[in-house]
Design an enzyme around this catalytic site. Structure first.
Site, PDB file in Angstrom:
ATOM      1  N   CYS A  42       0.827  -1.209   0.000  1.00  0.00           N
ATOM      2  CA  CYS A  42       0.000   0.000   0.000  1.00  0.00           C
ATOM      3  C   CYS A  42       0.858   1.254   0.000  1.00  0.00           C
ATOM      4  CB  CYS A  42      -0.925   0.003   1.210  1.00  0.00           C
ATOM      5  SG  CYS A  42      -1.876   1.536   1.371  1.00  0.00           S
ATOM      6  N   LYS A  51      -2.129   7.579  -5.556  1.00  0.00           N
ATOM      7  CA  LYS A  51      -2.815   8.865  -5.361  1.00  0.00           C
ATOM      8  C   LYS A  51      -1.923  10.026  -5.761  1.00  0.00           C
ATOM      9  CE  LYS A  51      -5.929   6.224  -4.092  1.00  0.00           C
ATOM     10  NZ  LYS A  51      -5.182   5.052  -4.561  1.00  0.00           N
ATOM     11  N   GLU A 202     -14.901  -5.185 -19.056  1.00  0.00           N
ATOM     12  CA  GLU A 202     -15.385  -5.789 -17.818  1.00  0.00           C
ATOM     13  C   GLU A 202     -16.284  -6.963 -18.173  1.00  0.00           C
ATOM     14  OE1 GLU A 202     -16.371  -7.232 -14.544  1.00  0.00           O
ATOM     15  OE2 GLU A 202     -15.119  -5.432 -14.301  1.00  0.00           O
ATOM     16  N   HIS A 448     -22.565  25.810   5.332  1.00  0.00           N
ATOM     17  CA  HIS A 448     -22.834  26.321   3.983  1.00  0.00           C
ATOM     18  C   HIS A 448     -21.801  27.377   3.621  1.00  0.00           C
ATOM     19  CE1 HIS A 448     -25.149  27.705   0.496  1.00  0.00           C
ATOM     20  NE2 HIS A 448     -24.879  28.947   0.910  1.00  0.00           N
TER      21      HIS A 448
END
Length: 469
Positions: A42, A51, A202, A448
Site C-alpha cells: 500500500c 494517489k 469488464e 454552507h
C-alpha cells in the site's frame, strides 16, 4: 532470550505495522518481519503512490480546463519521468516515516523471508542466514499480489500489473485495461487524463460491480464522456505481444470476437493472497480459496495465531487491514493481562473509495442488497447540480444516494459520486458506527456552502423533504 517476543508480526503493510505499534503501546515486546520494504504494498506500491500519480493527472486535467475558470495556460504539458519521480518520492518519504515509528516504539525489525515453523516460532532467512524467532503470539499480515491472467502473464513491458503501471518506462498511446474495479478504473482515469486512448473491458454486465447500480450507470456515462471506451459484458480471450505492441482478441457483449491493437495492457482482475512458503502447512491453518479464515477478532483456527489484511480476504482495503491490526493487537494484549478492550470487526462499516474523476465512495448496503436482505427501504438521492459549492467549483457532476430501513430509520447504505466524496463518506461511516437514524441526520447542521450539504439533502430526499430539488 534475545529473539523471544510477546508478539511477532509477519509482514509490515498497513495491517502489520499498525498492529506492531498498537501492541508496543500496550506494553508488548514486539517484532516485525518484512521481506522487502516497511509499509508493504500500500505505502510503497499501492494506495499512496497511486494517489500521487492521480494528483498529477488531476492538475493536468485542470490545466487543460483553465479557460472554463477564466484563466489561461499556454501549451500545458508534462514530463512522465518527473510525474513518476514525484510519486516515488512520496512513497519514500512515508517509508522513512514508518521506519521512524518502528524505532520510536522500540519495535524490532527483521528483514528477510519469514516462515512459520511452529505456532510460536518463525524462521527468518536473509542472505542465506537463518534467525529463529519465538513469540507467544503471531500475526500473519503477508498481504496479496496482483492476479495474472493465464494467457496474459505480466512482463513489465507490454503487459502490466498495477506495479508496472506506476513506473511506466513510456507513455501508452492506446491502453487496454482489463477489469473495472477500483484499481482498473483509477489507472484508466490517470492515463486517460494524461492523453492515452483508454479502453476498459469488464466481464460482468456493469462496471465497478461492487458499487450501487446507480453509481455504475453514472460512471459508465461519465467515463465515456471523458473519451474512454467502456465495454461491460466483454472479455479478453487471448493476448499476443511483440516489440510494437499488443494484439488482443476481445469477445463483446454480442458474442462476436474481434482482434484489436493496443500499445499496452493493464491487468486488474483481482488479487492472490501471499500464503505460499510461509509455513501454513506446518500448522494446518484453515483457508478458504487461498485466504486465511479468521473470526471477528482476527483469530485463525490455531490458538495464538492471528491473521489480518488482504491475506484474509475481502474487502481488500488498507484501512480494513489497519483496523484489524488494532483489533488483533488489543485482543492479544488482553490475553496477556494488559488493560486492553478489543472490539469485534464489523465489515459492514468499512468504506470503499475509488480515486478516479469523478471520485466514488460508499459504505454499507447497496439498494439492491438491502432489498435482497428483506428490508423495505426509503431511498434518497440528491444531485450535485443542486449544490452551490459544487457549482462554484465547476464540479457539478455527481450525486449522493442514501438507503434507509423504512421501519427503523437505520442508515443501511450510502453511495456517492463526485468531487471529494472520498473525504465526505466518513460522515456516513461515523453515522453508521454510532447507529444513527434519519432523525439525527436530518437534525444535524451542515455548514454552507459545502459539498457535504448534498449529504444532508439526500437524507431529506429519502423522506420527501429535500429543499433544493
Amino acid at each position: 532470550m534475545a529473539n523471544n517476543y510477546d508478539l511477532v508480526i509477519l509482514g509490515s503493510g498497513p495491517g502489520g505495522y499498525v498492529a506492531a505499534i498498537r501492541a508496543a503501546q500496550l506494553g508488548l515486546k514486539t517484532a516485525i518481519v518484512e521481506r522487502e520494504s516497511l509499509g508493504g504494498i500500500c505505502l510503497n506500491w499501492g494506495c499512496i503512490p497511486t494517489k500521487a500519480l492521480l494528483r498529477s493527472s488531476e492538475i493536468y486535467h485542470y490545466m487543460q480546463q483553465a479557460e472554463k475558470y477564466g484563466l489561461s495556460v499556454e501549451k500545458p504539458g508534462f514530463d512522465l519521468a518527473k510525474v513518476v519521480a514525484r510519486s516515488r518520492g512520496v512513497a519514500k518519504q512515508l517509508n522513512q516515516g514508518v521506519t521512524g515509528l518502528m524505532k520510536k516504539n522500540k519495535i524490532t525489525v527483521y528483514f528477510g523471508d519469514g516462515k512459520l515453523t511452529g505456532k510460536d516460532t518463525l524462521a527468518v532467512t536473509k542472505d542465506g542466514q537463518v534467525t529463529n524467532v519465538t513469540a507467544k503470539h503471531i500475526i500473519i499480515a503477508t498481504g496479496a499480489r496482483a492476479r495474472d491472467l493465464p494467457f496474459a502473464k505480466a512482463d513489465g513491458e507490454r503487459i502490466w500489473t498495477y506495479r508496472h503501471a506506476m513506473t511506466p518506462p513510456e507513455m501508452p498511446t492506446k491502453l487496454l485495461v482489463i477489469g473495472s474495479g477500483a484499481i482498473g478504473i483509477e489507472f484508466a482515469s490517470f492515463y486517460n487524463d494524461m492523453g492515452a486512448a483508454v479502453t476498459v473491458v469488464e466481464m460482468l454486465d456493469r462496471i465497478m460491480p461492487v458499487e450501487d447500480a446507480d453509481v455504475s450507470e453514472f460512471m459508465l456515462k461519465a467515463l465515456t464522456k471523458q473519451g474512454m471506451d467502456i465495454r461491460p459484458s466483454t472479455g479478453v480471450q487471448a493476448i499476443k505481444t511483440d516489440a510494437k505492441g499488443v494484439t488482443a482478441e476481445i469477445k463483446g457483449a454480442d458474442g462476436k470476437i474481434t482482434s484489436e491493437e493496443f500499445s499496452h495492457v493493464i491487468v486488474a482482475v483481482g488479487i492472490v493472497p501471499n500464503t505460499e512458503a510461509i509455513g501454513l502447512e506446518a500448522l494446518n491453518i484453515t483457508t478458504d480459496r487461498g485466504h486465511l479464515v479468521t473470526d471477528a477478532f482476527c483469530r485463525t483456527n490455531v490458538p495464538g495465531v492471528y491473521a489480518i489484511g488482504d491475506v484474509t480476504g475481502a474487502p481488500w482495503l488498507a484501512h480494513k487491514a489497519s483496523h484489524e491490526g488494532v483489533i488483533a493487537a488489543e485482543h492479544i494484549a488482553q490475553a496477556l493481562g494488559k488493560d486492553a478492550h478489543p472490539h469485534a470487526m464489523d465489515k459492514a462499516n468499512i468504506p470503499g473509495c475509488t480515486y478516479c474523476h469523478p471520485q466514488v465512495a460508499s459504505v454499507g448496503m447497496t439498494e439492491a442488497k438491502a432489498k435482497e436482505a428483506g428490508h423495505k427501504v426509503k431511498v434518497g438521492k440528491f444531485p450535485f447540480i443542486g449544490n452551490g459549492k459544487a457549482i462554484a467549483l465547476g464540479e457539478a457532476e455527481g450525486f449522493v444516494k442514501t438507503v434507509f430501513d423504512e421501519a427503523t430509520g437505520e442508515l443501511l447504505g450510502a453511495h456517492m459520486v463526485g468531487a471529494e466524496v472520498t473525504e465526505l463518506i466518513q460522515g456516513y461511516v461515523v453515522g453508521r458506527t454510532l447507529e444513527t437514524t434519519e432523525v439525527e441526520l436530518m437534525q444535524t447542521v451542515f455548514a454552507h456552502p459545502t459539498i457535504s450539504e448534498a449529504m444532508h439533502e439526500s437524507v431529506l430526499a429519502a423522506y420527501g423533504r429535500a429543499i433544493h430539488i
